[in-house]
Design a protein around this motif. Structure first.
Motif, short mmCIF file in Angstrom:
data_model
loop_
_atom_site.label_atom_id
_atom_site.label_comp_id
_atom_site.label_asym_id
_atom_site.label_seq_id
_atom_site.Cartn_x
_atom_site.Cartn_y
_atom_site.Cartn_z
N TYR A 22 1.04 -1.47 -0.32
CA TYR A 22 0.11 -0.31 0.15
C TYR A 22 0.77 0.70 0.14
CZ TYR A 22 -4.31 -3.19 0.57
OH TYR A 22 -5.68 -3.73 0.73
N PHE A 23 2.07 1.08 0.18
CA PHE A 23 2.67 2.23 0.47
C PHE A 23 4.49 2.34 -0.09
CE2 PHE A 23 -0.13 2.29 4.16
CZ PHE A 23 -0.78 3.69 3.70
N PRO A 24 4.66 1.81 -1.42
CA PRO A 24 6.13 1.48 -1.85
C PRO A 24 6.89 2.34 -1.71
CG PRO A 24 4.58 2.34 -4.15
CD PRO A 24 3.17 2.52 -2.01
N GLN A 25 8.14 1.79 -0.92
CA GLN A 25 9.20 2.82 -1.24
C GLN A 25 10.53 3.07 -2.45
OE1 GLN A 25 10.34 3.52 2.74
NE2 GLN A 25 7.60 3.62 1.94
N ALA A 26 11.22 4.47 -2.30
CA ALA A 26 11.70 4.41 -3.42
C ALA A 26 12.54 3.61 -3.17
CB ALA A 26 12.09 5.93 -3.26
N GLU A 27 13.38 3.48 -2.10
CA GLU A 27 14.66 2.45 -1.41
C GLU A 27 14.52 1.54 -1.21
OE1 GLU A 27 17.57 4.12 0.51
OE2 GLU A 27 17.43 5.56 0.17
N LYS A 28 15.03 0.34 -1.21
CA LYS A 28 14.62 -1.41 -1.10
C LYS A 28 14.85 -1.24 0.50
CE LYS A 28 17.78 -3.36 -4.86
NZ LYS A 28 18.25 -4.09 -4.91
N VAL A 29 13.40 -2.22 1.06
CA VAL A 29 14.05 -2.57 2.79
C VAL A 29 14.04 -3.81 2.54
CG1 VAL A 29 12.07 -3.23 4.75
CG2 VAL A 29 11.86 -1.36 2.36
N ILE A 30 14.86 -3.99 3.71
CA ILE A 30 15.43 -4.90 4.44
C ILE A 30 15.35 -5.15 5.43
CG2 ILE A 30 18.03 -5.81 5.01
CD1 ILE A 30 17.30 -5.18 1.66
#
Length: 420
Positions: A353-361
């Protein structure tokens, strides 16, 4: 993914903070410490005594790991310093007579004076002025409990500088005078702030560790940074309005909170996450209902905050017991508590629902957006990148730490180093 916030400031230091002797003392009296953020499950909102900062109800929080969120403070005492001075994130923070900073510093000096009187062989440094430099590695005043970690770090740094024998519980009495929630950041794990009943001295209104971080190490948190700007209504002014105008607050403090405190302490003791989650979410809901019942009303959450509530509510519907608990302090940022096995799935859901510009690890592996089987996608719209500015994955953590000299924030002259 850990969002790191950088502060690069040009120091505009008053003359009295630069006014020190060129002759160094034989000894350097300095300490550097860090203190954690705590996020309440049972909220503190409202004071019955503004001067002593005595709350209208008890509260309970989870201390979060300093590996992700912390305030670092260096305190130095020196006879050459012309005045007490404090820098916060590179800017001078005035120490106003009678203000909260002044109160905490004065109380710590009072304890050192008593310590010196009882131990005549100790150096006489209580009368020295102090320079204090503090740095938060996260946004200040954005609803991420920066004042709590900040005042806890200040009190703990002064306690170590002055070699005081006081326990964290005793130090919490002074941290409370700076920021109420700061008393809970003197402990790790799960921490209660007992409201007490002594309105004259406030000596029974202090923090108490309910369980250490080792009791329930599977407790993790996913923080959704919705807005990292300073909030429109400060906690202090918001509380004052609520106490005066909200009828719902009186019901909350008289009937609701006492039973919730007992119930959540029991849930923590037995590690019953389902009960912990329901109590936490219900209390967050009621806190914001009290803010809305304030006149004029206070709005700390926004549309993104409410969308996260809808998403977590639907996620919990898929299980017999809640697997996630949302909570919001005085701001729009969501803290989602969950146990280790469920954190990745919750992060996938948030990313959908809330995409991020950077990768989430998380756990060394990238998290991809996904919905759990059976999830009703229509409970919320999909937002554009940037609606949630970042995700911080953390867990239950320890109390204040003593840091090495290499992490000190003051230079050889006792003024701040450049922070970035």
């Amino acid at each position: 993914m850990l969002v790191r916030y950088a502060f690069i400031e040009t120091y505009k230091t008053p003359f009295y903070c630069n006014n020190f002797s060129s002759h160094s003392t034989m000894s350097t009296y300095q300490a550097t410490t860090s203190a954690p953020v705590n996020i309440a499950c049972i909220k503190y909102w409202g004071k019955r005594n503004e001067s002593l900062i005595l709350p209208t109800n008890s509260s309970l929080s989870v201390t979060l790991s300093q590996d992700n969120l912390r305030s670092t403070t260096t305190a130095r005492a020196d006879p050459s310093f012309a005045a007490d001075c404090l820098w916060l994130n590179g800017k001078v923070d005035p120490i106003k007579p009678g203000g909260r900073l002044h109160t905490c510093i004065s109380e710590m000096k009072r304890l050192r004076t008593a310590f010196e009187a009882a131990n005549p062989d100790q150096p006489k440094i209580a009368s020295f002025n102090v320079h204090i430099c503090s740095f938060n590695n996260f946004p200040t005043a954005a609803g991420l409990a920066s004042s709590a970690s900040g005042f806890a770090a200040l009190v703990y740094a002064l306690a170590k500088l002055y070699a005081l024998p006081q326990t964290p519980e005793e130090l919490s009495l002074i941290a409370r005078r700076g920021s109420g929630s700061a008393c809970r950041s003197l402990f790790g794990g799960f921490v209660a702030w007992d409201m007490g009943s002594d309105d004259v001295t406030g000596l029974d209104s202090k923090a108490r560790q309910v369980a250490p971080e080792s009791h329930w190490p599977e407790m993790e948190a996913l923080i959704c940074v919705v807005n990292d700007a300073k909030k429109g209504t400060s906690s202090t002014s918001g509380m004052q309005r609520t106490v005066v105008t909200s009828a719902l607050l009186q019901h909350r403090i008289g009937y609701v909170v006492p039973s919730r405190m007992a119930d959540i302490e029991s849930a923590i003791a037995d590690k019953r996450f389902g009960d912990f989650a329901e109590i936490t979410m219900r209390d967050s809901n009621q806190f914001h209902a009290v803010a809305l019942d304030t006149y004029p009303p206070i709005f700390y959450m926004n549309d993104v905050s409410r969308a996260i509530i809808a998403i977590i509510t639907e996620y919990n519907r898929l299980s017999d017991q809640p697997k996630a608990a949302y909570t919001y302090d005085a701001g729009p940022n969501a803290v989602i508590y969950a146990l280790t096995p469920n954190v990745r799935e919750i992060a996938q859901l948030v990313l959908y629902y809330f995409p991020q510009a950077e990768k989430v690890i998380i756990g060394g592996q990238e998290v991809e957006a996904a919905l759990p089987e059976g999830f009703n996608e229509a409970v919320a719209k999909r937002w554009e990148v940037g609606s949630v500015k970042g995700l911080i994955h953390t867990r239950v953590g320890d109390g204040p730490r003593v840091l090495s000299d290499s992490e000190a924030l003051l230079n050889a002259q006792g003024i701040p180093k450049v922070l970035a």
